[in-house]
Design a protein around this motif. Structure first.
Motif, PDB file in Angstrom:
ATOM      1  N   UNK A  69       0.264  -1.492   0.143  1.00  0.00           N
ATOM      2  CA  UNK A  69      -0.341   0.057   0.024  1.00  0.00           C
ATOM      3  C   UNK A  69       1.004   1.282   0.373  1.00  0.00           C
ATOM      4  N   UNK A  70       2.214   0.857   0.484  1.00  0.00           N
ATOM      5  CA  UNK A  70       3.220   2.557  -0.179  1.00  0.00           C
ATOM      6  C   UNK A  70       3.897   2.197   1.629  1.00  0.00           C
ATOM      7  N   UNK A  71       4.551   3.271   1.059  1.00  0.00           N
ATOM      8  CA  UNK A  71       5.621   3.086   2.469  1.00  0.00           C
ATOM      9  C   UNK A  71       5.338   4.307   3.249  1.00  0.00           C
ATOM     10  N   UNK A  72       6.437   4.703   4.338  1.00  0.00           N
ATOM     11  CA  UNK A  72       6.478   5.618   5.298  1.00  0.00           C
ATOM     12  C   UNK A  72       7.898   5.853   6.260  1.00  0.00           C
ATOM     13  N   UNK A  73       7.804   6.684   6.713  1.00  0.00           N
ATOM     14  CA  UNK A  73       8.796   7.439   7.462  1.00  0.00           C
ATOM     15  C   UNK A  73       7.855   7.328   8.901  1.00  0.00           C
ATOM     16  N   UNK A  74       8.954   7.687   9.772  1.00  0.00           N
ATOM     17  CA  UNK A  74       8.337   7.278  11.018  1.00  0.00           C
ATOM     18  C   UNK A  74       9.031   8.639  12.195  1.00  0.00           C
ATOM     19  N   UNK A  75       8.944   9.397  12.969  1.00  0.00           N
ATOM     20  CA  UNK A  75      10.096   9.717  13.937  1.00  0.00           C
ATOM     21  C   UNK A  75       9.552   9.356  14.996  1.00  0.00           C
ATOM     22  N   UNK A  76       9.933   8.668  16.140  1.00  0.00           N
ATOM     23  CA  UNK A  76      10.198   8.795  17.390  1.00  0.00           C
ATOM     24  C   UNK A  76      10.659   9.046  18.410  1.00  0.00           C
ATOM     25  N   UNK A  77      10.553  10.156  19.816  1.00  0.00           N
ATOM     26  CA  UNK A  77      11.145  10.197  20.164  1.00  0.00           C
ATOM     27  C   UNK A  77      11.732   8.832  21.290  1.00  0.00           C
ATOM     28  N   UNK A  78      13.277   8.868  21.098  1.00  0.00           N
ATOM     29  CA  UNK A  78      13.813   7.520  21.910  1.00  0.00           C
ATOM     30  C   UNK A  78      13.839   7.219  22.533  1.00  0.00           C
ATOM     31  N   UNK A  79      13.452   8.441  23.707  1.00  0.00           N
ATOM     32  CA  UNK A  79      13.247   8.630  24.987  1.00  0.00           C
ATOM     33  C   UNK A  79      11.944   7.563  25.652  1.00  0.00           C
ATOM     34  N   UNK A  80      10.802   8.991  25.217  1.00  0.00           N
ATOM     35  CA  UNK A  80       9.737   7.394  25.198  1.00  0.00           C
ATOM     36  C   UNK A  80       9.632   6.057  24.241  1.00  0.00           C
ATOM     37  N   UNK A  81      10.118   5.146  23.228  1.00  0.00           N
ATOM     38  CA  UNK A  81      10.468   4.331  23.353  1.00  0.00           C
ATOM     39  C   UNK A  81      11.408   3.317  23.945  1.00  0.00           C
ATOM     40  N   UNK A  82      12.516   4.668  25.018  1.00  0.00           N
ATOM     41  CA  UNK A  82      13.357   3.228  25.327  1.00  0.00           C
ATOM     42  C   UNK A  82      13.152   2.975  26.618  1.00  0.00           C
ATOM     43  N   UNK A  83      11.852   4.252  26.981  1.00  0.00           N
ATOM     44  CA  UNK A  83      11.659   3.878  28.480  1.00  0.00           C
ATOM     45  C   UNK A  83      10.051   2.717  27.828  1.00  0.00           C
TER      46      UNK A  83
END
Length: 137
Positions: A93-107
């Motif tokens: 269906x397509x491609x997506x590039x997403x950015x996430x805050x590393x502190x929240x993901x790591x926690x």
């Protein structure tokens, strides 16, 4: 066996161009009864949320160094002076590039690793008990 769910709501950014991104509310889910996987649900302007499932190890490693190939790739980066983790998703269906805050993901990842430490995932699947039951017949 009791199962644990570790959830985290957060706002990701969908990268449209080097200068433009839009917010995408998302939820990270980890379930101890599916110990190898993480589930990410994106709440976009559609009737149904969009969900992706991929290996927890991919996200754990991707916080520190580029990893993955094919449909899911993850790597650390900097944006606006902050550490972030980038997530590239590819589908028919397509491609997506997403950015996430590393502190929240790591926690959130740390919480999942406390629930099911690395290397103990196989013991959570209940395969040994099912195999014993099958062989006992």
């Amino acid at each position: 066996m009791r199962h644990t769910v570790v959830e985290r709501e957060l706002e990701l950014r969908l990268i449209l161009s080097p200068e433009r991104s839009i917010p995408v509310p998302a939820r990270l889910d980890y379930r101890s009864d599916d110990p190898y996987a993480v589930h990410v649900t994106f709440h976009i302007d559609s009737e149904e949320p969009v969900s992706w499932t991929f290996a927890r190890e991919l996200l754990v490693e991707g916080v520190f160094r580029p990893c993955g190939d094919g449909d899911v790739r993850v790597w650390p980066a900097r944006a606006d002076g902050h550490r972030v983790v980038l997530l590239a998703l590819s589908s028919p269906d397509g491609d997506a590039l997403l950015r996430a805050p590393v502190a929240q993901v790591s926690a959130w990842l740390e919480r999942t690793l406390r629930v099911v430490p690395p290397g103990t995932e196989g013991g959570r699947l209940g395969i040994d008990g099912a195999l014993e039951e099958l062989l006992a017949r």
